[in-house]
Motif scaffolding. Structure first.
Motif, mmCIF file in Angstrom:
data_model
loop_
_atom_site.group_PDB
_atom_site.id
_atom_site.type_symbol
_atom_site.label_atom_id
_atom_site.label_comp_id
_atom_site.label_asym_id
_atom_site.label_seq_id
_atom_site.Cartn_x
_atom_site.Cartn_y
_atom_site.Cartn_z
ATOM 1 N N TYR A 583 0.820 -1.205 0.000
ATOM 2 C CA TYR A 583 0.000 0.000 0.000
ATOM 3 C C TYR A 583 0.861 1.265 0.000
ATOM 4 O O TYR A 583 0.391 2.346 -0.369
ATOM 5 N N LEU A 584 2.136 1.145 0.407
ATOM 6 C CA LEU A 584 3.027 2.311 0.402
ATOM 7 C C LEU A 584 3.247 2.831 -1.010
ATOM 8 O O LEU A 584 3.477 4.023 -1.218
ATOM 9 N N ARG A 585 3.182 1.925 -1.984
ATOM 10 C CA ARG A 585 3.380 2.333 -3.361
ATOM 11 C C ARG A 585 2.178 3.156 -3.823
ATOM 12 O O ARG A 585 1.054 2.690 -3.826
ATOM 13 N N GLY A 586 2.430 4.369 -4.183
ATOM 14 C CA GLY A 586 1.361 5.257 -4.602
ATOM 15 C C GLY A 586 0.827 6.132 -3.495
ATOM 16 O O GLY A 586 -0.054 6.959 -3.734
ATOM 17 N N LEU A 587 1.341 5.962 -2.270
ATOM 18 C CA LEU A 587 0.880 6.770 -1.139
ATOM 19 C C LEU A 587 1.904 7.870 -0.878
ATOM 20 O O LEU A 587 3.070 7.586 -0.587
ATOM 21 N N ASN A 588 1.476 9.108 -0.993
ATOM 22 C CA ASN A 588 2.399 10.250 -0.932
ATOM 23 C C ASN A 588 2.658 10.659 0.519
ATOM 24 O O ASN A 588 2.182 11.678 1.003
ATOM 25 N N VAL A 589 3.429 9.817 1.223
ATOM 26 C CA VAL A 589 3.775 10.106 2.618
ATOM 27 C C VAL A 589 5.272 10.378 2.711
ATOM 28 O O VAL A 589 6.053 9.997 1.830
#
Length: 686
Positions: A583-589
């Motif tokens: 889920y980290l992929r594509g999450l702008n954190v």
């Protein structure tokens, strides 16, 4: 990973500006040159005209140069002069006497004065010697009038301007379509590169007629494929580590190891951030006493189905209680924890009890299952609680009434805040929102191998009628009553007041599950940040991983909106959900904060080393920084640096300190960002 934030001028703007500049320059120069050439032509034409007139008129008036016939010469000069094409005609004798003279004014009403000044005509004077018999009587001077030439030049300039303007517009339109065709694939490639910086790996299958763009697109596609392969490989490795160490393979619930690690951390958090005996939670034990018989009589597949059915009962019973956790600690034994007083969880526990009892049959000789529960506070220990549950289970406390009697064992029976019903909690929370005060304490997040502070995490506490309210039950009940969003707003507004008074340090606050997914909160925050922009410049939000995973798509939209206001994001309790890290992929954190259960026993548990190392490699590949919290000793601190964690937070760095409401800038400089022995932290052991 550097963050360029779209700085600089886009290539399309530069190309359009260049084309427009060159076209306008070409248009202007061409127009000026054409007008100037026409002016030279008209000057030459006036010179020829004046010379021809002088020669012709000189020959015509030669027979009339004597004084008696001079009037005839004057008449002939007037006839030609009155045609209006001449500015002056003069006949000057050999002695310099002007015998004949005609003059016209030079003004031209139909041509603007600025134009005549910019493109001045200089009509030359033609001359011709006039003979009187065999003698030279004098010289005739003729100067053409520039008025007609000015008018012709003005009219030509207008026509040239209009025609050049049409050509300019047509050229710009054609250039626009050409540039758009050229830049469109480049824009697509740019978006793909930008998506990579936002942790989104998008493959672009298109081919383009521009060779250089095709080469660039191919290079980015290759990079995306390689990064994605690396990410997938590292993610799979980290998931395998997590699954083998902390997950029960059959139910995908946390195992006993995960329960002990996280429960100890929860107790530590309660003791660290809350006053003793101010909160109470619930822990329960579910036992499937007939599991061994089912395995023996019906096979292990039937036993697995028996276990999964019990898990489904627990999940359905507690699905409306946010923050519930369920673990499988042994074959037929499950532990669940709830962030509420036992009295407030009785309905859900009753549901579990009734569901287990309803499935009892001859297939299950010892009954389908039993549940026992007890409350606990931060003063309890894990050993005491497990012993208490085992005592209840072994004394045949299998029905709900006996389970509730376990409240007499609670260490938290003498609470500062008495047990409240649902409606009483609702009234208390509304009163806090209306008239309560917010107090802050802070703890710095320190960069690895440096004394620099990345940001300071703020811990908010609510005070009502001069009494501090424990956060754990307050937020648990607020979430149950859909009021956490309002509490978050009150915290952010209180932080805004601190910022107005000079708190200019980077600070982070936690936002709840409800706020993270709420469109109303995003709308309110947008307005608040627009008003607070002059004084609130460095704000971070920390969001819980389990809250994020409830609705990734909805959370992503709100996170992207937060980023437009310059708010940076950190995922806290990372790894607690034991879910896939994809889920980290594509999450702008910007940051992830490892769950403290992986840090507190880091030195005793080598599996945690491998997990943290895998997480840092994954996150660094995505441009995300890794923070380790609950750093309690020097050995752990240095080990985390070896594992390439980017920052640390915990008692070893600095214990939480109170932050005053009236904190001014000069006070903050002395208070916020103060580290305990920062030099020792970085130099000791090096």
């Amino acid at each position: 990973m550097p963050n360029f934030n779209g700085r600089g001028i886009s290539l399309s703007v530069q190309l359009y500006a260049l084309v427009i500049f060159l076209t306008v320059v070409s248009f202007t120069v061409r127009l000026l040159m054409n007008v100037d050439h026409t002016r030279d032509y008209l000057n030459d034409q006036m010179a020829s005209h004046s010379q021809d007139a002088a020669t012709s008129l000189g020959l015509s008036i030669s027979p009339y140069m004597d004084d008696e016939n001079l009037v005839i010469a004057d008449t002939m000069m007037s006839a030609i002069f009155d045609s209006g094409y001449y500015q002056s005609m003069r006949f000057v004798t050999q002695e310099g006497q002007v015998k004949l003279n005609r003059e016209n004014p030079q003004t031209v009403e139909s041509v603007p004065a600025w134009f005549m000044h910019a493109f001045e005509l200089t009509p030359p004077t033609g001359s011709s010697e006039v003979n009187d018999g065999w003698q030279i009587a004098g010289t005739l001077y003729v100067t053409s009038h520039p008025g007609v030439s000015y008018l012709q030049l003005w009219q030509y300039a207008q026509r040239a301007f209009l025609s050049s303007l049409v050509i300019l517009i047509v050229s710009l339109i054609i250039a626009h379509f050409i540039l758009r065709a050229v830049l469109k694939p480049l824009h697509t490639v740019t978006e793909q590169a930008d998506a990579v910086s936002r942790k989104q790996f998008v493959h672009n299958p298109a081919t383009y007629w521009t060779k250089e763009v095709n080469v660039l697109a191919g290079a980015i596609n290759a990079m995306v494929v390689n990064v994605q392969k690396t990410f997938d490989s590292m993610t799979k490795h980290a998931e395998n580590l997590t699954r083998d160490a902390y997950l029960d393979k059959l139910t995908a619930l946390g195992n006993r190891r995960a329960f002990e690690s996280q429960f100890k951390l929860d107790l530590h958090d309660l003791a660290e951030h809350h006053q003793a005996n101010t909160s109470s939670h619930t822990i329960g034990l579910v036992s499937l006493a007939s599991l061994q018989s089912v395995n023996r009589d019906f096979g292990y597949q039937a036993g697995d189905a028996y276990v999964l059915e019990a898990v489904e009962i627990l999940k359905n019973s507690f699905k409306n209680i946010s923050g519930n956790k369920i673990y499988r600690i042994a074959g037929g034994s499950f532990i669940f924890t709830l962030p509420h007083n036992l009295e407030l969880c009785l309905d859900q526990v009753q549901l579990v009890h009734e569901s287990l009892q309803s499935l009892s049959s001859s297939r299950y000789p010892n009954g389908f299952g039993s549940v026992v529960v007890t409350g606990y506070s931060e003063q309890d220990t894990l050993t005491e609680l497990l012993a208490r549950l085992d005592t209840l289970a072994t004394t045949d406390a299998a029905n709900l009434g006996q389970a509730v009697s376990a409240t007499s064992f609670q260490a938290g029976s003498e609470q500062t805040i008495p047990s409240l019903g649902l409606q009483q909690w609702k009234q208390l929370i509304n009163d806090i929102l209306a008239t309560g005060e917010v107090e802050f304490s802070y703890q710095p997040v320190k960069a690895a191998n440096s004394t620099a502070i990345i940001y300071n995490e703020l811990f908010a506490r609510f005070s009502y009628q001069n009494e501090l309210i424990a956060n754990a039950p307050l937020f648990a009940m607020a979430e149950r009553l859909d009021l956490t969003e309002e509490l978050d707003k009150k915290i952010i507004m209180a932080l805004g007041e601190l910022s107005k008074n000079g708190l200019d340090k980077p600070v982070a606050v936690n936002i709840s599950r409800q706020s993270l997914h709420s469109a109303h909160f995003s709308t309110w925050l947008s307005q608040f940040m627009r008003d607070a922009k002059p004084y609130m410049t460095e704000l971070y939000f920390e969001v819980n991983e389990t809250a994020l995973l409830d609705n990734i798509n909805g959370a992503t939209n709100n996170i992207n909106l937060f980023k437009t206001h310059g708010i940076k994001l950190c995922i806290e309790r990372f790894g607690v959900s034991f879910s896939s890290f994809k889920y980290l992929r594509g999450l702008n954190v910007d940051f992830i904060k490892l769950d403290g259960s992986y840090v507190r026993d880091l030195m005793q548990n080598p599996d945690n080393n491998y997990f943290i190392q895998a997480v840092t490699q994954i996150c660094h590949g995505l441009g995300i920084k890794v923070i380790a919290c609950h750093v309690e000793d020097e050995a752990t601190y240095h080990k985390l640096n070896e594992l390439h964690c980017d920052a640390s937070q915990g008692q070893f760095i600095q214990a939480p300190l109170k932050l005053a409401h009236n904190c001014l800038k000069n006070e903050c400089d002395n208070v916020v960002n103060t580290l305990k022995s920062p030099t020792d932290l970085n130099n000791h052991g090096t």
